[in-house]
Design a protein around this motif. Structure first.
Motif, mmCIF file in Angstrom:
data_model
loop_
_atom_site.group_PDB
_atom_site.id
_atom_site.type_symbol
_atom_site.label_atom_id
_atom_site.label_comp_id
_atom_site.label_asym_id
_atom_site.label_seq_id
_atom_site.Cartn_x
_atom_site.Cartn_y
_atom_site.Cartn_z
ATOM 1 N N LYS A 344 1.324 -11.784 -22.604
ATOM 2 C CA LYS A 344 0.727 -11.586 -21.287
ATOM 3 C C LYS A 344 0.832 -10.131 -20.837
ATOM 4 C CE LYS A 344 1.364 -16.401 -19.890
ATOM 5 N NZ LYS A 344 1.887 -17.365 -18.883
ATOM 6 N N VAL A 345 1.937 -9.477 -21.150
ATOM 7 C CA VAL A 345 2.091 -8.071 -20.793
ATOM 8 C C VAL A 345 1.012 -7.221 -21.463
ATOM 9 C CG1 VAL A 345 3.604 -6.046 -21.063
ATOM 10 C CG2 VAL A 345 4.550 -8.226 -20.292
ATOM 11 N N GLY A 346 0.568 -7.657 -22.629
ATOM 12 C CA GLY A 346 -0.463 -6.920 -23.367
ATOM 13 C C GLY A 346 -1.791 -6.830 -22.640
ATOM 14 N N THR A 347 -1.994 -7.663 -21.610
ATOM 15 C CA THR A 347 -3.245 -7.596 -20.849
ATOM 16 C C THR A 347 -3.273 -6.409 -19.896
ATOM 17 O OG1 THR A 347 -2.377 -9.013 -19.072
ATOM 18 C CG2 THR A 347 -3.494 -10.107 -20.920
ATOM 19 N N GLY A 348 -2.119 -5.738 -19.735
ATOM 20 C CA GLY A 348 -2.090 -4.555 -18.888
ATOM 21 C C GLY A 348 -2.010 -4.834 -17.404
ATOM 22 N N GLY A 349 -1.670 -6.064 -17.032
ATOM 23 C CA GLY A 349 -1.590 -6.416 -15.613
ATOM 24 C C GLY A 349 -0.237 -6.105 -15.015
ATOM 25 N N ARG A 350 0.195 -6.987 -14.094
ATOM 26 C CA ARG A 350 1.454 -6.781 -13.399
ATOM 27 C C ARG A 350 2.220 -8.092 -13.291
ATOM 28 N NH1 ARG A 350 -0.424 -4.175 -7.816
ATOM 29 N NH2 ARG A 350 -1.881 -5.921 -7.985
ATOM 30 N N ALA A 351 3.528 -8.003 -13.449
ATOM 31 C CA ALA A 351 4.372 -9.159 -13.178
ATOM 32 C C ALA A 351 4.598 -9.222 -11.676
ATOM 33 C CB ALA A 351 5.707 -9.025 -13.905
ATOM 34 N N ALA A 352 4.623 -10.429 -11.139
ATOM 35 C CA ALA A 352 4.826 -10.616 -9.700
ATOM 36 C C ALA A 352 5.907 -11.656 -9.475
ATOM 37 C CB ALA A 352 3.521 -11.042 -9.026
ATOM 38 N N GLU A 353 6.727 -11.418 -8.476
ATOM 39 C CA GLU A 353 7.762 -12.374 -8.090
ATOM 40 C C GLU A 353 7.429 -12.925 -6.710
ATOM 41 O OE1 GLU A 353 12.546 -12.602 -6.959
ATOM 42 O OE2 GLU A 353 11.527 -10.662 -7.151
ATOM 43 N N TYR A 354 7.227 -14.247 -6.635
ATOM 44 C CA TYR A 354 7.041 -14.907 -5.341
ATOM 45 C C TYR A 354 8.411 -15.158 -4.710
ATOM 46 C CZ TYR A 354 2.072 -15.618 -6.249
ATOM 47 O OH TYR A 354 0.732 -15.416 -6.477
ATOM 48 N N ILE A 355 8.425 -15.509 -3.447
ATOM 49 C CA ILE A 355 9.713 -15.734 -2.779
ATOM 50 C C ILE A 355 10.309 -17.081 -3.153
ATOM 51 C CG2 ILE A 355 9.105 -14.227 -0.848
ATOM 52 C CD1 ILE A 355 8.807 -16.774 0.871
ATOM 53 N N GLY A 356 9.587 -17.883 -3.931
ATOM 54 C CA GLY A 356 10.141 -19.124 -4.451
ATOM 55 C C GLY A 356 9.857 -20.319 -3.569
ATOM 56 N N GLU A 357 10.331 -21.472 -4.020
ATOM 57 C CA GLU A 357 10.165 -22.706 -3.264
ATOM 58 C C GLU A 357 11.371 -22.924 -2.355
ATOM 59 O OE1 GLU A 357 9.223 -25.747 -6.226
ATOM 60 O OE2 GLU A 357 7.126 -25.435 -5.712
ATOM 61 N N TRP A 358 11.109 -23.562 -1.207
ATOM 62 C CA TRP A 358 12.137 -23.730 -0.180
ATOM 63 C C TRP A 358 12.193 -25.177 0.279
ATOM 64 C CZ3 TRP A 358 15.242 -19.761 1.879
ATOM 65 C CH2 TRP A 358 14.988 -18.486 1.322
ATOM 66 N N ASP A 359 13.422 -25.661 0.486
ATOM 67 C CA ASP A 359 13.669 -27.033 0.938
ATOM 68 C C ASP A 359 14.224 -27.039 2.352
ATOM 69 O OD1 ASP A 359 12.896 -28.111 -1.472
ATOM 70 O OD2 ASP A 359 14.945 -28.359 -2.229
ATOM 71 N N LEU A 360 13.803 -28.045 3.119
ATOM 72 C CA LEU A 360 14.432 -28.333 4.410
ATOM 73 C C LEU A 360 14.863 -29.797 4.389
ATOM 74 C CD1 LEU A 360 15.128 -27.229 7.252
ATOM 75 C CD2 LEU A 360 13.026 -28.338 8.043
ATOM 76 N N PRO A 361 16.154 -30.076 4.139
ATOM 77 C CA PRO A 361 16.619 -31.464 4.148
ATOM 78 C C PRO A 361 16.610 -32.019 5.580
ATOM 79 C CG PRO A 361 18.158 -30.000 2.981
ATOM 80 C CD PRO A 361 17.216 -29.138 3.763
ATOM 81 N N ILE A 362 15.819 -33.054 5.818
ATOM 82 C CA ILE A 362 15.809 -33.706 7.128
ATOM 83 C C ILE A 362 16.914 -34.748 7.177
ATOM 84 C CG2 ILE A 362 14.433 -35.168 8.680
ATOM 85 C CD1 ILE A 362 11.936 -33.760 7.532
ATOM 86 N N ASN A 363 17.044 -35.511 6.106
ATOM 87 C CA ASN A 363 18.163 -36.442 5.931
ATOM 88 C C ASN A 363 18.949 -35.952 4.721
ATOM 89 O OD1 ASN A 363 19.721 -38.707 4.850
ATOM 90 N ND2 ASN A 363 18.640 -39.987 6.329
#
Length: 377
Positions: A344-363
């Motif tokens: 994938k790096v060979g395509t010359g693009g960019r790696a990106a980091e998202y802020i990730g998945e987040w949980d809110l426990p209600i119970n």
């Protein structure tokens, strides 16, 4: 005034998505049809103008997963919701959403804000792979960092949300990928995109052309051919394959919603299909979704041929970004996924980091019980 929130129709949901430059393919109504084990609901946020007229300002696809023997649900918004994450106070989006989901019987909420925190250029990633001291991409100084993302992470934590992902030793999360690789197309000609490929990639594309590899678009009837290669790839790369019915359902659901939503490409050489991949499109964002290849006759470079054809078609259709989806965070030479990262790096693009998945426990009790149940499956 905080936006109002209510259930919306598929038509309202699609109209809002169409008004945005892009949204995740997991945040369109048809994605709920791909997931039969989950109950899907479209929700929308509305504000009112001076005359009291409603205007939709946000939307989300919610997938509800029941906990065994209890009529309570995990509410999941994969790579969503689609709201202006930096344009209003965060609670104005999240408080009405959580209240709505709680009323629907949710014991926990999981979401994946489509917010990029950091980016690394292809050269930076390549240098990091070559550096024995660089263990993980997260520890490499990024080329670009968005301070708004850091403030958003701090605010989510302050409001009681927790990072929900549990990364494997390969750096992939249990949910949607936190690290992806993307090739920017906006403002670039196709020749400029091709010039951004590394030398090996350009050589391999030429090899495929010279060897007579033909890349064709397939239909529903070609899914079994794709699936045979996919099963072979799963065995070789050590992951659990999805069943053929999953891809058949995906094809039918996504293309019924929009004929351009999903495409299938197959690389053929001397009458044999050697590589195949699926491509998804929402707005000006295009994803390489699933790929598969044979372990034989790799010298004719069918995988490079498929990717270049998909990139060319995506560019022709006005894509702003070509997304190769998840990459491993680890840079360890012994990791079997490092080869995919290099590809994938060979395509010359960019790696990106998202802020990730987040949980809110209600119970919290049910949240913990469900987490243990899923871990033991």
């Amino acid at each position: 005034m905080a936006p109002l929130l209510r259930t919306i129709s598929r038509e309202e949901h699609l109209a809002f998505v169409a008004s945005r430059p892009s949204a995740s393919h997991m945040q369109v109504p048809s994605w709920g049809d791909v997931k039969p084990d989950w109950r899907a609901e479209s929700i929308g946020w509305f504000d009112r103008d001076g005359a009291g007229r409603e205007r939709i300002v946000g939307a989300g696809l919610v997938l509800y997963r029941p906990i065994p023997r209890v009529k309570r649900y995990l509410a999941y918004l994969p790579e969503g919701p689609v709201v202006d994450w930096f344009g209003a106070e965060l609670r104005q989006w999240l408080d009405p959403m959580v209240a709505h989901l709680k009323a629907r019987g949710a014991f926990s909420v999981r979401m994946g804000p489509p917010v990029v925190a950091r980016r690394w250029d292809a050269r930076t990633v390549k240098d990091a792979i070559a550096d024995p001291a660089a263990g993980r991409l997260r520890d490499v100084t990024p080329d670009e960092e968005d301070p708004r993302a850091a403030r958003l992470v701090a605010e989510l934590a302050r409001l009681g949300w927790r990072r929900g992902e549990e990364e494997s030793e390969d750096g992939f999360s249990a949910g949607q990928p936190r690290y992806v690789f993307q090739v920017p197309f906006a403002g670039r000609t196709l020749e400029e995109v091709r010039g951004g490929l590394n030398q090996q990639w350009r050589r391999n594309v030429k090899k495929a052309e010279k060897a007579g590899v033909k890349v064709v678009e397939g239909g529903f009837e070609d899914l079994p051919a794709f699936y045979g290669l996919y099963r072979e790839t799963a065995e070789r790369d050590r992951f659990i394959p999805r069943p053929l019915a999953y891809f058949e359902r995906m094809w039918t659901a996504l293309r019924t919603e929009d004929p351009e939503r999903m495409r299938l490409y197959l690389a053929e050489h001397d009458g044999e299909t050697l590589s195949a991949a699926t491509m998804l499109t929402v707005g000006d964002h295009v994803w390489y979704s699933y790929g598969a290849s044979a372990g034989r006759r790799r010298e004719v470079q069918p995988s490079n041929a498929v990717q270049w054809r998909m990139m060319s078609d995506a560019h022709e259709r006005g894509a702003a970004v070509y997304d190769l989806r998840g990459i491993t965070d680890t840079l360890d030479e012994s990791n079997h996924l490092l080869g995919l990262l290099r590809f994938k790096v060979g395509t010359g693009g960019r790696a990106a980091e998202y802020i990730g998945e987040w949980d809110l426990p209600i119970n919290k009790v049910l949240h913990k019980a469900f987490t243990l149940y899923m871990a033991r499956r």
